[in-house]
Scaffold this motif. Structure first.
Motif, PDB file in Angstrom:
ATOM      1  N   GLU A   1       0.843  -1.200   0.000  1.00 20.77           N
ATOM      2  CA  GLU A   1       0.000   0.000   0.000  1.00 20.77           C
ATOM      3  C   GLU A   1       0.875   1.247   0.000  1.00 20.77           C
ATOM      4  O   GLU A   1       1.797   1.376   0.826  1.00 20.77           O
ATOM      5  N   PRO A   2       0.638   2.174  -0.900  1.00 20.98           N
ATOM      6  CA  PRO A   2      -0.408   2.115  -1.932  1.00 20.98           C
ATOM      7  C   PRO A   2       0.003   1.282  -3.135  1.00 20.98           C
ATOM      8  O   PRO A   2      -0.826   0.937  -3.964  1.00 20.98           O
ATOM      9  N   LYS A   3       1.296   0.953  -3.236  1.00 21.33           N
ATOM     10  CA  LYS A   3       1.789   0.193  -4.389  1.00 21.33           C
ATOM     11  C   LYS A   3       2.607  -1.004  -3.906  1.00 21.33           C
ATOM     12  O   LYS A   3       3.189  -0.978  -2.806  1.00 21.33           O
ATOM     13  N   GLN A   4       2.660  -2.042  -4.735  1.00 19.31           N
ATOM     14  CA  GLN A   4       3.520  -3.191  -4.445  1.00 19.31           C
ATOM     15  C   GLN A   4       4.978  -2.783  -4.652  1.00 19.31           C
ATOM     16  O   GLN A   4       5.342  -2.239  -5.699  1.00 19.31           O
ATOM     17  N   VAL A   5       5.811  -3.076  -3.666  1.00 15.01           N
ATOM     18  CA  VAL A   5       7.245  -2.768  -3.741  1.00 15.01           C
ATOM     19  C   VAL A   5       8.027  -4.038  -3.413  1.00 15.01           C
ATOM     20  O   VAL A   5       7.773  -4.697  -2.398  1.00 15.01           O
ATOM     21  N   VAL A   6       8.966  -4.387  -4.295  1.00 16.07           N
ATOM     22  CA  VAL A   6       9.839  -5.546  -4.076  1.00 16.07           C
ATOM     23  C   VAL A   6      11.252  -5.037  -3.873  1.00 16.07           C
ATOM     24  O   VAL A   6      11.757  -4.221  -4.663  1.00 16.07           O
TER      25      VAL A   6
ATOM     26  N   GLU B   1      21.247  -2.829  -3.143  1.00 11.53           N
ATOM     27  CA  GLU B   1      19.804  -2.930  -3.030  1.00 11.53           C
ATOM     28  C   GLU B   1      19.120  -2.301  -4.242  1.00 11.53           C
ATOM     29  O   GLU B   1      19.514  -1.234  -4.713  1.00 11.53           O
ATOM     30  N   VAL B   2      18.108  -2.988  -4.725  1.00  8.50           N
ATOM     31  CA  VAL B   2      17.313  -2.500  -5.852  1.00  8.50           C
ATOM     32  C   VAL B   2      15.847  -2.533  -5.431  1.00  8.50           C
ATOM     33  O   VAL B   2      15.338  -3.571  -5.005  1.00  8.50           O
ATOM     34  N   LYS B   3      15.174  -1.382  -5.561  1.00 12.04           N
ATOM     35  CA  LYS B   3      13.773  -1.283  -5.165  1.00 12.04           C
ATOM     36  C   LYS B   3      12.923  -1.134  -6.426  1.00 12.04           C
ATOM     37  O   LYS B   3      13.103  -0.208  -7.215  1.00 12.04           O
ATOM     38  N   VAL B   4      11.977  -2.074  -6.599  1.00  8.61           N
ATOM     39  CA  VAL B   4      11.097  -2.081  -7.779  1.00  8.61           C
ATOM     40  C   VAL B   4       9.676  -1.810  -7.315  1.00  8.61           C
ATOM     41  O   VAL B   4       9.125  -2.549  -6.487  1.00  8.61           O
ATOM     42  N   THR B   5       9.073  -0.739  -7.844  1.00  8.08           N
ATOM     43  CA  THR B   5       7.698  -0.371  -7.507  1.00  8.08           C
ATOM     44  C   THR B   5       6.789  -0.679  -8.697  1.00  8.08           C
ATOM     45  O   THR B   5       7.088  -0.303  -9.835  1.00  8.08           O
ATOM     46  N   PHE B   6       5.675  -1.353  -8.427  1.00 12.97           N
ATOM     47  CA  PHE B   6       4.736  -1.752  -9.467  1.00 12.97           C
ATOM     48  C   PHE B   6       3.543  -0.800  -9.491  1.00 12.97           C
ATOM     49  O   PHE B   6       3.060  -0.354  -8.437  1.00 12.97           O
ATOM     50  N   SER B   7       3.049  -0.526 -10.681  1.00 15.78           N
ATOM     51  CA  SER B   7       1.866   0.323 -10.828  1.00 15.78           C
ATOM     52  C   SER B   7       0.603  -0.419 -10.414  1.00 15.78           C
ATOM     53  O   SER B   7      -0.373   0.201  -9.988  1.00 15.78           O
TER      54      SER B   7
END
Length: 759
Positions: A118-123, A180-186
């Protein structure tokens, strides 16, 4: 591949699977008895050995189908060899284990997890601090971002074959440090583990020119246990050598040569000693399995001895296979002629014996060469299906498709293909996964068990009634065909033949009141007689000692039964065009097709079996929809919500008026199945995703657009002493562990990633 999805889109999915599943990992624990996924039906057969038992150095000569047109796995013309190269030289963040489940690769990842929804998926990916490209640069966020931009579909300058998942990414950032790599999904994406495998460097993904062209012929920057030394199209080989900057366990082999050898020529290459590892067809596997101690010549003599040798008599005189095989009676006659009073006949027999000795010597040299190899077998992470084209014709009616599906006995087909190989003969119960994978559950109950009466009832409900007319041209063609020889099939030079014509002629009167279900009792007696002859033939074949690797005794007829009267509707017979490839590696598909034909004949459906060239099979028939029935295969995937969706998506009209079928070559789909796939891909609750996908599979079964038959056999010939390589099954190769045993180091030993699943 005996037709594992040809055509660009099918190859795309095949490569997507191969590049996602490339490393064996420790055995699973945690498959409970009430888990419908169960265990894999067969584990890897790779002669596993501990690294300490393997010699340093050496070259593995490994047969492949092609020298790849591109080394970029995300391009449309990437193939299985492209994937194999990527497996050995590029990072894979998640790879499949021996049960086809995705697991983290510790050589590249310390951890990867969803850290926010929330509010977005973050890996958040935490990289192995030792992970570097062959240039010495650390693998990092810049590489992730370059691959996302290239594959997102937003820039048409990149000639990409797929962007599933990458199109859901909103942004990629550096984390708290360079590792570290942070990927945020729409929007939520359940299959996020499928991304960045393989991971290419920003040198390849950074510009359209590098992506489209420079990565096709060479990969100068890599990050695996091996690196690409050369792609030699003149010698039909790709050479991989040790990567000096590899931080993991050093590769045991000095190099791997991927040699493009056609499947029909692999037995000759093995005999010549130019290959160490090759996937082969059943005939080749059988020949390798039969190579044993040299037998005596069947003419009762030592084949290398002189013409005065005495004949052999008694129980040991049975004929042996091979060019020199002769019966005891023939051997006795040969001896009598040789020692008789007719000098001319004796001279001719002397020459004939010399020829037989030479032939026997050649056979023995071939056998001696093959004694240095062994057959390793498992089940491929792929399955063969019967496709029913629902775009038009009789199969556009779901009742007819369901009738066809209810007439096919999948257990008998699996037994026919896998039983002679000594592999598990369980029919496949899912379109979306194989036994052992988390999504797997037998959904075939939505269709129902094989039932001839139910199949006939479905056809009757659809308006197909017994006693339909048979086209006059077919009887004319049959009469003409009796005058010409047929080498491969009952149909002449065009590769097409009609099965069951005799029944058509006998029932042409249209009388539907005969026997059970309208079948003529004479036909039934004839079919029963043929079935008895078939069973006798199978018993004879079994007594002859079928060798490992055989699919079925040569000449075995399809399992029959009482043939029903042909069906008709509106004056047209119910005849389906069954299209098959004609290449040398397609014998198994043809055997399966003949058995399916016999099963369909029992409910009054006739098939016209057309054999077409391998080159045109997929492009001109399957992809274009020019068939009613067909057999082809799909690879399984650890990510069915993503990879299986286009195979079962409902076709939709395109802007130009054509039908966009994606990879759904059966043209059968529903809105409900599409919605279930979308929901499964968008939930991060793995249990809920499995439930949604199993529901989707049940609805795919009910629509009867395709019928999964069996998991494909995998037969590999490997040189004795080659360890940690062979028939990998689900388990992907551990390239750095492959090698040849040290002298005196015999037998398997424990090793990392041997891959035997636990209950």
């Amino acid at each position: 591949m005996s037709h594992v999805g040809g055509g660009p889109r099918a190859v795309t999915r095949s490569v997507a699977f191969l590049t996602a599943g490339v490393l064996a990992v420790p055995a699973l624990t945690g498959c409970s008895s009430d888990d419908p996924a169960g265990r894999p039906l067969a584990g890897p057969d790779i002669a596993g050995a501990a690294r300490a038992r393997i010699a340093d150095g050496g070259t593995l000569r490994w047969a492949v189908d092609t020298v790849p047109e591109t080394l970029n796995a995300f391009q449309a013309d990437a193939d299985a060899t492209t994937a194999r190269v990527a497996q050995a030289v590029l990072p894979a963040l998640f790879r499949t284990d021996a049960a086809g489940r995705p697991v983290r690769d510790a050589d590249y990842l310390e951890s990867a997890e969803v850290v926010g929804t929330e509010p977005k998926q973050v890996v958040l990916y935490k990289l192995n601090q030792q992970a570097v490209w062959s240039t010495g640069r650390e693998i990092g966020a810049a590489d992730f971002a370059a691959q996302w931009r290239a594959l997102s579909g937003r820039d048409s300058a990149y000639w990409t074959a797929r962007n599933a998942g990458y199109d859901r990414i909103e942004k990629i950032e550096r984390g708290d440090n360079d590792l570290e790599v942070k990927v945020t999904f729409s929007r939520p994406y359940a299959d996020w583990r499928s991304l960045f495998t393989p991971l290419y460097p920003k040198d390849v993904m950074g510009t359209p020119d590098a992506f489209n062209d420079r990565a096709r012929r060479t990969l100068k920057v890599t990050a695996g246990p091996f690196a690409v030394r050369e792609v030699d199209r003149d010698e039909d080989r790709v050479v991989l050598t040790r990567n000096p900057r590899w931080w993991g366990e050093p590769a045991k082999l000095s190099s791997i040569e991927l040699r493009a050898v056609p499947r029909g020529k692999r037995i000759a290459a093995l005999t010549a000693g130019t290959l160490d590892l090759a996937e082969v067809d059943p005939d080749t596997a059988r020949e390798v399995g039969r190579a044993g101690p040299p037998p005596h010549a069947a003419d009762g003599t030592n084949p290398l001895a002189g013409p005065g040798s005495a004949p052999l008599s008694g129980p040991g005189s049975a004929p042996l296979p091979g060019p020199a095989g002769r019966t005891a009676a023939e051997a006795l006659r040969s001896w009598a002629v040789l020692h008789g009073s007719d000098e001319e006949a004796a001279y001719e027999e002397t020459l004939a014996r010399a020829e037989r000795r030479a032939a026997w010597a050649r056979t023995e040299r071939r056998r001696a060469a093959l004694r240095g190899f062994e057959v390793r077998k498992s089940l491929e992470p792929a399955y063969t299906q019967l496709a029913l084209n629902g775009a038009g014709g009789p199969l556009a009616d779901e009742r007819v498709r369901r009738a066809v599906a209810r007439a096919v006995d999948r257990e008998k087909l699996a037994e026919a293909v896998l039983g002679p190989l000594g592999l598990p003969t369980e029919p496949l119960g899912s379109h979306l996964a194989l036994a052992g994978q988390p999504v797997y559950a037998d959904g075939s109950g939505a269709l129902g068990e094989p039932d001839v009466k139910e199949a006939r009832a479905l056809l009757a409900d659809a308006g197909w009634v017994p006693g339909g007319p048979v086209r006059e041209s077919k009887r004319t063609e049959k009469a003409a065909g009796a005058e010409r020889a047929d080498e491969d099939s009952p149909g002449g030079d065009d590769g097409t033949y009609i099965v069951g014509e005799e029944d058509d002629d006998k029932n042409d009167s249209g009388d539907s009141g005969k026997g059970d279900g309208g079948a003529d009792p004479h036909d039934r007696k004839s079919a029963e007689k043929r079935e008895g002859e078939r069973q006798s033939g199978e018993r004879a074949g079994a007594q002859g000692g079928g060798a490992p690797g055989a699919y079925a005794p040569q000449g075995t007829a399809a399992p029959g039964g009482p043939a029903a009267a042909p069906l008709a509707k509106d004056g047209k017979p119910l005849t389906l065009r069954f299209v098959l490839p004609s290449g040398p590696g397609s014998g198994t598909l043809r055997t399966v097709a003949e058995r399916i034909d016999a099963m369909l004949a029992r409910i009054g459906i006739r098939t016209e079996i057309s054999k077409v060239s391998d080159e045109s099979y997929f492009k001109d028939h399957i992809a274009s929809g020019a068939y009613d029935l067909a057999l082809y295969s799909w690879p399984a995937s650890p990510f069915p919500a993503t990879d299986a969706r286009p195979i079962y998506a409902k076709p939709v009209p395109a802007a130009d008026g054509s039908l966009n079928v994606e990879q759904n070559y059966t043209r059968v789909g529903t809105d409900q199945v599409d919605q279930l796939f979308e929901q499964a891909a968008g939930t991060l609750d793995e249990k809920e995703a499995r439930t949604l996908l199993r529901k989707a599979d049940s609805r795919i079964w009910a629509a009867a657009g395709s019928l999964p038959l069996y998991q494909r056999p995998q037969l590999t010939v490997a040189r004795d002493g080659l360890a940690n390589a062979g028939a990998f099954g689900f388990a992907a190769p551990v390239y750095e562990d492959m090698g040849f045993l040290k002298k005196g180091a015999q037998g398997p030993g424990p090793r990392r990633g041997s891959g035997s699943p636990a209950a």
